[in-house]
Design a protein around this motif. Structure first.
Motif, PDB file in Angstrom:
ATOM      1  N   PHE A  41       7.098   5.537 -11.964  1.00  8.45           N
ATOM      2  CA  PHE A  41       6.596   6.649 -11.157  1.00  8.45           C
ATOM      3  C   PHE A  41       5.074   6.739 -11.269  1.00  8.45           C
ATOM      4  CE2 PHE A  41       6.710   8.619 -15.297  1.00  8.45           C
ATOM      5  CZ  PHE A  41       5.672   9.537 -15.278  1.00  8.45           C
ATOM      6  N   VAL A  69       3.544  12.986  -5.471  1.00  9.89           N
ATOM      7  CA  VAL A  69       4.273  11.816  -5.977  1.00  9.89           C
ATOM      8  C   VAL A  69       4.027  10.623  -5.060  1.00  9.89           C
ATOM      9  CG1 VAL A  69       6.522  10.865  -6.597  1.00  9.89           C
ATOM     10  CG2 VAL A  69       6.030  13.292  -6.991  1.00  9.89           C
ATOM     11  N   ASN A  92       8.277   6.827  -7.097  1.00 15.20           N
ATOM     12  CA  ASN A  92       9.290   7.429  -7.970  1.00 15.20           C
ATOM     13  C   ASN A  92      10.572   6.586  -7.941  1.00 15.20           C
ATOM     14  OD1 ASN A  92      10.420   9.198  -9.783  1.00 15.20           O
ATOM     15  ND2 ASN A  92      10.758  10.845  -8.299  1.00 15.20           N
ATOM     16  N   ASN A 121      13.961   7.914  -9.378  1.00 22.93           N
ATOM     17  CA  ASN A 121      13.974   9.382  -9.229  1.00 22.93           C
ATOM     18  C   ASN A 121      14.069  10.112 -10.565  1.00 22.93           C
ATOM     19  OD1 ASN A 121      13.950   9.300  -6.322  1.00 22.93           O
ATOM     20  ND2 ASN A 121      16.095   8.659  -6.418  1.00 22.93           N
ATOM     21  N   TYR A 126      11.191  11.252 -12.179  1.00 23.38           N
ATOM     22  CA  TYR A 126      10.073  12.200 -12.311  1.00 23.38           C
ATOM     23  C   TYR A 126      10.308  13.381 -11.379  1.00 23.38           C
ATOM     24  CZ  TYR A 126       5.524  14.386 -12.125  1.00 23.38           C
ATOM     25  OH  TYR A 126       4.506  15.318 -12.184  1.00 23.38           O
ATOM     26  N   PHE A 127      10.066  14.590 -11.906  1.00 26.65           N
ATOM     27  CA  PHE A 127      10.314  15.818 -11.150  1.00 26.65           C
ATOM     28  C   PHE A 127       9.004  16.597 -11.031  1.00 26.65           C
ATOM     29  CE2 PHE A 127      14.085  14.446 -13.371  1.00 26.65           C
ATOM     30  CZ  PHE A 127      15.067  14.485 -12.370  1.00 26.65           C
ATOM     31  N   ASN A 128       8.392  16.528  -9.850  1.00 23.55           N
ATOM     32  CA  ASN A 128       7.066  17.123  -9.687  1.00 23.55           C
ATOM     33  C   ASN A 128       7.093  18.652  -9.741  1.00 23.55           C
ATOM     34  OD1 ASN A 128       8.410  17.303  -7.217  1.00 23.55           O
ATOM     35  ND2 ASN A 128       6.533  17.146  -6.010  1.00 23.55           N
TER      36      ASN A 128
END
Length: 202
Positions: free
Chosen positions: A76, A96, A99, A102, A104-106
């Protein structure tokens, strides 16, 4: 003529012995086990043990390599679009750019390890003139590294990379506690950034 008869007789005896041995091996598991033990005893045990160990190590290496090949890529890259002047907070790298996996959670600014392995993370921090900032890379509330930047004559950016062994579900994020007072963001230039990549499954 006698020699031919002897040869034929020996051939018949040999064939009978082979057939009998095959029958016994198929029908008598205990005899088969005993025969295998005898063969092992007659072999060079140390040499055989060494070969087995080598084969075991090769199989384990291939299994790890296969696990990595089977697992989807994890990587990411996120950028910060708004400057931060407050303290005691997680930095939400909101834009972002990549990623894969998936993980990473912004919205929360964190990365959650999808698989146990060796990861590399990079953090870039920027400070405006006459300011400085210290960012910390956190794994499950534990500080694993820091980035410091700042100068009295111009805007400055600094980066640092970290190798971290993670377990599935480990939480990774960047925070600003109390050291420094200004994290400069420049969306046009694409900094500061937070990135990570899975190097090897463990």
């Amino acid at each position: 003529m006698a020699c031919i008869q002897v040869v034929i007789w020996l051939f018949v005896v040999q064939c009978s012995a082979v057939c009998f041995a095959n029958y016994v091996l198929k029908e008598e598991p205990e005899y088969k086990h005993t025969l295998l033990k005898r063969i092992l005893m007659e072999e060079n045990f140390e040499s055989l043990e060494s070969k087995i160990n080598n084969l075991t190590q090769r199989v384990e290496a291939l299994e790890k390599e296969n696990a990595l090949l089977k697992h989807a890529p994890v990587a990411f890259l996120a950028e910060l679009t708004k400057s931060v002047t407050s303290q005691n907070q997680i930095i939400l790298f909101d834009s972002v750019k990549l990623n894969l996996g998936n993980a990473y959670f912004n919205v929360h600014g964190n990365f959650i390890a999808p698989v146990s392995g060796l990861y590399q993370f990079s953090v870039t921090a920027c400070a405006a003139t006459n300011h400085y900032i210290v960012l910390e890379l956190i794994v499950n509330a534990r500080v694993v590294g820091k980035v410091l930047t700042g100068d009295t004559g111009y805007n400055e950016c600094s980066s640092n990379s970290f190798l971290v062994q993670l377990s599935t579900g480990d939480d990774v994020y960047v925070q600003h506690k109390t050291a420094g007072d200004y994290l400069l963001a420049n969306p046009a230039a694409g900094f500061p950034t937070f990135s990570g990549v899975l190097l090897n499954v463990i």
